[in-house]
Design an enzyme around this catalytic site. Structure first.
Site, PDB file in Angstrom:
ATOM      1  N   ARG A 191       5.498 -13.292   9.220  1.00 51.72           N
ATOM      2  CA  ARG A 191       6.166 -12.008   8.985  1.00 51.72           C
ATOM      3  C   ARG A 191       7.627 -12.088   9.416  1.00 51.72           C
ATOM      4  O   ARG A 191       7.990 -12.876  10.283  1.00 51.72           O
ATOM      5  CB  ARG A 191       5.530 -10.906   9.837  1.00 51.72           C
ATOM      6  CG  ARG A 191       4.093 -10.628   9.568  1.00 51.72           C
ATOM      7  CD  ARG A 191       3.587  -9.598  10.579  1.00 51.72           C
ATOM      8  NE  ARG A 191       4.089  -8.270  10.272  1.00 51.72           N
ATOM      9  CZ  ARG A 191       3.482  -7.433   9.439  1.00 51.72           C
ATOM     10  NH1 ARG A 191       2.378  -7.772   8.833  1.00 51.72           N
ATOM     11  NH2 ARG A 191       3.982  -6.244   9.214  1.00 51.72           N
ATOM     12  N   LYS A 213       4.510   0.403   9.533  1.00 55.65           N
ATOM     13  CA  LYS A 213       4.614   1.651   8.767  1.00 55.65           C
ATOM     14  C   LYS A 213       4.109   2.843   9.571  1.00 55.65           C
ATOM     15  O   LYS A 213       4.641   3.944   9.462  1.00 55.65           O
ATOM     16  CB  LYS A 213       3.814   1.529   7.466  1.00 55.65           C
ATOM     17  CG  LYS A 213       4.633   0.915   6.351  1.00 55.65           C
ATOM     18  CD  LYS A 213       3.951   1.090   5.023  1.00 55.65           C
ATOM     19  CE  LYS A 213       2.967  -0.018   4.805  1.00 55.65           C
ATOM     20  NZ  LYS A 213       2.407  -0.046   3.450  1.00 55.65           N
ATOM     21  N   GLU A 227       0.863  -1.180   0.000  1.00 56.68           N
ATOM     22  CA  GLU A 227       0.000   0.000   0.000  1.00 56.68           C
ATOM     23  C   GLU A 227       0.905   1.238   0.000  1.00 56.68           C
ATOM     24  O   GLU A 227       1.794   1.338   0.848  1.00 56.68           O
ATOM     25  CB  GLU A 227      -0.884  -0.007   1.259  1.00 56.68           C
ATOM     26  CG  GLU A 227      -1.851   1.151   1.246  1.00 56.68           C
ATOM     27  CD  GLU A 227      -2.755   1.216   2.467  1.00 56.68           C
ATOM     28  OE1 GLU A 227      -2.737   0.303   3.303  1.00 56.68           O
ATOM     29  OE2 GLU A 227      -3.479   2.234   2.560  1.00 56.68           O
TER      30      GLU A 227
HETATM   31  P1  ATP Z   1       0.092  -1.735   6.947  1.00 57.31           P
HETATM   32  O1  ATP Z   1       0.456  -1.784   8.392  1.00 57.31           O
HETATM   33  O2  ATP Z   1       0.035  -0.365   6.371  1.00 57.31           O
HETATM   34  O3  ATP Z   1      -0.991  -2.672   6.495  1.00 57.31           O
HETATM   35  P2  ATP Z   1       1.851  -3.669   5.874  1.00 57.31           P
HETATM   36  O4  ATP Z   1       3.094  -3.884   6.660  1.00 57.31           O
HETATM   37  O5  ATP Z   1       0.819  -4.719   5.823  1.00 57.31           O
HETATM   38  O6  ATP Z   1       1.371  -2.287   6.309  1.00 57.31           O
HETATM   39  P3  ATP Z   1       1.644  -3.468   3.033  1.00 57.31           P
HETATM   40  O7  ATP Z   1       2.075  -2.330   2.212  1.00 57.31           O
HETATM   41  O8  ATP Z   1       0.206  -3.790   3.085  1.00 57.31           O
HETATM   42  O9  ATP Z   1       2.239  -3.229   4.447  1.00 57.31           O
HETATM   43  O10 ATP Z   1       2.503  -4.750   2.693  1.00 57.31           O
HETATM   44  C1  ATP Z   1       2.802  -5.196   1.408  1.00 57.31           C
HETATM   45  C2  ATP Z   1       3.143  -6.657   1.454  1.00 57.31           C
HETATM   46  O11 ATP Z   1       4.276  -6.872   2.280  1.00 57.31           O
HETATM   47  C3  ATP Z   1       2.013  -7.461   2.032  1.00 57.31           C
HETATM   48  O12 ATP Z   1       1.832  -8.623   1.240  1.00 57.31           O
HETATM   49  C4  ATP Z   1       2.483  -7.790   3.414  1.00 57.31           C
HETATM   50  O13 ATP Z   1       1.959  -9.002   3.847  1.00 57.31           O
HETATM   51  C5  ATP Z   1       3.995  -7.851   3.248  1.00 57.31           C
HETATM   52  N1  ATP Z   1       4.668  -7.535   4.501  1.00 57.31           N
HETATM   53  C6  ATP Z   1       4.526  -6.424   5.246  1.00 57.31           C
HETATM   54  N2  ATP Z   1       5.260  -6.499   6.373  1.00 57.31           N
HETATM   55  C7  ATP Z   1       5.891  -7.681   6.341  1.00 57.31           C
HETATM   56  C8  ATP Z   1       6.799  -8.365   7.226  1.00 57.31           C
HETATM   57  N3  ATP Z   1       7.205  -7.814   8.366  1.00 57.31           N
HETATM   58  N4  ATP Z   1       7.249  -9.591   6.850  1.00 57.31           N
HETATM   59  C9  ATP Z   1       6.864 -10.140   5.696  1.00 57.31           C
HETATM   60  N5  ATP Z   1       6.001  -9.567   4.835  1.00 57.31           N
HETATM   61  C10 ATP Z   1       5.521  -8.353   5.137  1.00 57.31           C
END
Ligand code: ATP
Ligand code: MG
Length: 583
Positions: free
Chosen positions: A289, A299, A46
């Site tokens: 994660r 974020k 996002e």
């Molecule tokens: P928000 O808290 O804004 O939802 P988010 O960390 O989920 O943020 P996104 O931009 O939605 O961020 O994430 C993009 C992709 O990265 C998604 O598929 C998410 O699952 C993956 N992602 C985010 N954080 C992690 C993490 N710590 N480890 C592995 N994958 C991650």
């Protein structure tokens, strides 16, 4: 964590051969069954912030699989939440993905599909699978029930298809106020899975969107838009983190009930407009994660660090955003190595930050040329060299790799050495310079400390030493052993530089853990950035931004991406040579 399979595998084995992790195993089985002709993945951030180290796991996994299985990976900006999203972040994300070494098949925005989502919603209404609800958000929450109690039907749940179609079209025309109506899926208010209790599909929000401007007064919900985007792009395996496990039944519900592959009327206009689309039924698979100690991977919190001025921006070298890590000098290879080593599983864990640093060291050890720099200078005078003495020494650029070549290092009578390499009262086991002691000056020979010069306050300002001419390279005594070797920079030739010494941003391993009564902000390490004036040997100065070096005995450093100038060098310490946090 499944580290064994990755570690045990010889590097030359093609990556598609073995299991490596449960996701690749599933993909291999799907291919063997003839379920797919090509593997297609996507990375769907996002654009409401910059990418961080956690995202790198998802990037390496999705793009890596696309590459390994001769398929592809799309970069999709999941921009269904206007207001928080920004084109600046879109550009930053693209830049960061490329920096990590990946290229996308197509660059898409979820907002490219707004018309498809809209048509699909009309189809759901026509099929009796969706209705317009007038309950407020708060009432909806009340009606939803709890984990132990079923929900109740909204009084608007049984509206006729015609009425729903009329209301939804008027929602789209902008006739109703924000929040006054919602389009909901008609699934099961008694479901044990709360996600299936008539989840929202569209809400009214008259907010300007970073990609579509004011074209839409209604916006689709994430759970609806995400799975349909996957299906529309023909994604075969939709990889996401564990928190979406409970959403999977809803994911499948939307995919099956909209059924894009069999309803080209919903997306033919995209193809006509030149978009490559080959809709398919995607499969969602969840993995854990990446969490690292001493780091924050939210974020929202990273944004707070920036907005409250705890750091100097998203690319501050203390930040674990990809931009911050890049500016700090971390390498794409080091980051990929970390992700590779940790593997992919469904097990949640916190990875020790030291493991990350070791991966970066390993990569930099092989890729960074060596130089000498002094960051806390003390003057050393070689009294038995004549005034005005100058000579040039040839140093290898890399101790283990001749392909790095050699460089010329100027030597003169006065040198800078590291203040900590001298001790007037040496602690036990101190093998560097001390009164009457001897030390090898790297590449020069053995010097003996004959005299200590002090200022009025008693601080040591200069060391007067003699160089044993017989210990110099090529001389019969060149092999004579002394315990310590120290680095140096010729005072006459050295280039002054600003050196930024960085450390961990938090002084506790789990800053998010507030059980000690402190907020995560209070765990910020105030000493994580320190700026000193140091001296560089000339060949370290006139380099381009982002050039990385090992400054001998000090650590790995990078010419700052933003502030470094060849005539006014600025270097950031990426990482020390050894883990200095180990107790
Ligand atoms: P928000 O808290 O804004 O939802 P988010 O960390 O989920 O943020 P996104 O931009 O939605 O961020 O994430 C993009 C992709 O990265 C998604 O598929 C998410 O699952 C993956 N992602 C985010 N954080 C992690 C993490 N710590 N480890 C592995 N994958 C991650
Ligand atoms: Mg998210």
């Amino acid at each position: 964590m499944s580290t064994e399979s990755a570690a045990a595998k010889p590097a030359e084995t093609p990556e598609t051969d073995g299991p490596r992790d449960f996701i690749r195993q599933i993909i291999r089985e799907d291919l063997a069954k003839g379920k797919h002709t090509a593997i297609r993945t996507r990375f769907p951030p996002e654009p409401n912030g910059y990418l961080h180290i956690g995202h790198a796991k998802s990037i390496c996994l999705n793009f890596g699989i696309g590459r390994e299985f001769a398929g592809w990976c799309n970069l999709r900006l999941d921009d269904t939440n206007p207001g928080k999203e920004d084109p600046e972040f879109v550009e930053g994300i693209k830049d960061d993905v490329r920096w990590l070494g990946y290229e996308w098949h197509d660059l898409r925005h979820a907002s490219d599909y707004f018309e498809v989502f809209y048509r699909a919603a009309i189809k759901l209404i026509q099929d009796g699978h969706a209705y317009v609800d007038d309950l407020t958000a708060e009432q909806m929450r009340e009606y939803r029930g709890t984990l132990t109690e079923p929900g109740r039907h909204s009084p608007f749940r049984d509206r006729s298809v015609e009425e729903n179609l009329d209301l939804f079209r008027r929602m789209r025309e902008g006739e109703f106020a924000d929040g006054s109506k919602t389009l909901r899926a008609k699934i099961d208010m008694a479901s044990g899975n709360i996600n299936l209790r008539d989840p929202a599909i569209y809400r009214i929000r008259k907010v300007t969107h970073q990609n579509t401007g004011d074209a839409w007064p209604i916006y689709p919900m994430y759970d609806y838009a995400h799975c349909l985007s996957d299906a529309l792009e023909g994604i075969t395996h939709s990889l996401c983190t564990l928190e979406f496990e409970d959403h999977r039944p809803l994911y499948d519900w939307f995919v099956d009930n909209v059924d894009l592959p069999n309803h080209p009327e919903l997306w033919q206009h995209m193809r006509d407009a030149g978009f490559r689309t080959e809709p398919a039924k995607p499969r969602q698979i969840e993995f854990s994660r990446l969490n690292l100690s001493y780091m924050i991977t939210s974020k929202r919190k990273l944004a707070q660090l920036v907005s409250e001025g705890h750091v100097d921006g998203w690319d501050d070298p203390r930040m674990n955003t990809l931009r911050g890590l890049r500016r700090r000098g971390f390498t794409p290879g080091g980051i990929r190595l970390l992700i590779e080593r940790l593997g992919v599983s469904k097990q949640n864990s916190v990875i020790d930050y030291a493991i990350f640093e070791n991966c970066v060291r390993e990569d930099l050890d092989a890729s960074a040329a060596r130089r000498m720099a002094v960051i806390d200078p003390l003057k050393l005078v070689i009294t038995n060299l004549p005034e005005g003495h100058e000579e040039t020494l040839t140093f290898p650029n890399h101790p283990k790799d001749e392909s790095f070549g050699t460089r010329q290092v100027p030597l003169s009578r006065e040198l800078w050495i590291e203040r900590e390499d001298f001790a007037e009262v040496p602690p036990k086991g101190f093998h560097r310079l001390k009164p009457e002691g001897e030390v090898r000056l790297r590449g020069v020979g053995i010097v003996k400390c004959e005299q200590i010069i002090k200022d009025a306050a008693g601080n040591v300002t200069e060391l007067h030493c003699t160089l044993d001419p017989d210990s110099r390279s090529g001389m019969p005594g060149a092999d004579r052993k002394v315990k310590g070797t120290i680095h140096w920079v010729s005072a006459k030739h050295g280039v002054p530089a600003e050196i930024r010494i960085y450390d961990r941003l938090f002084n506790v391993a789990t800053p998010d853990d507030e059980s000690d009564g402190k907020t995560w902000i209070e765990h910020i390490n105030p000493d994580a950035k320190r700026t000193v004036r140091g001296w560089l040997e000339p060949s370290a100065a006139g380099v381009e931004p982002e050039q990385r070096f090992q400054f001998e005995r000090l650590g790995y450093f990078v010419a700052d991406r933003v502030d470094h100038r060849p005539e006014a060098p600025v270097f950031n310490r990426t990482v020390t040579l050894r883990d200095t946090w180990a107790r």
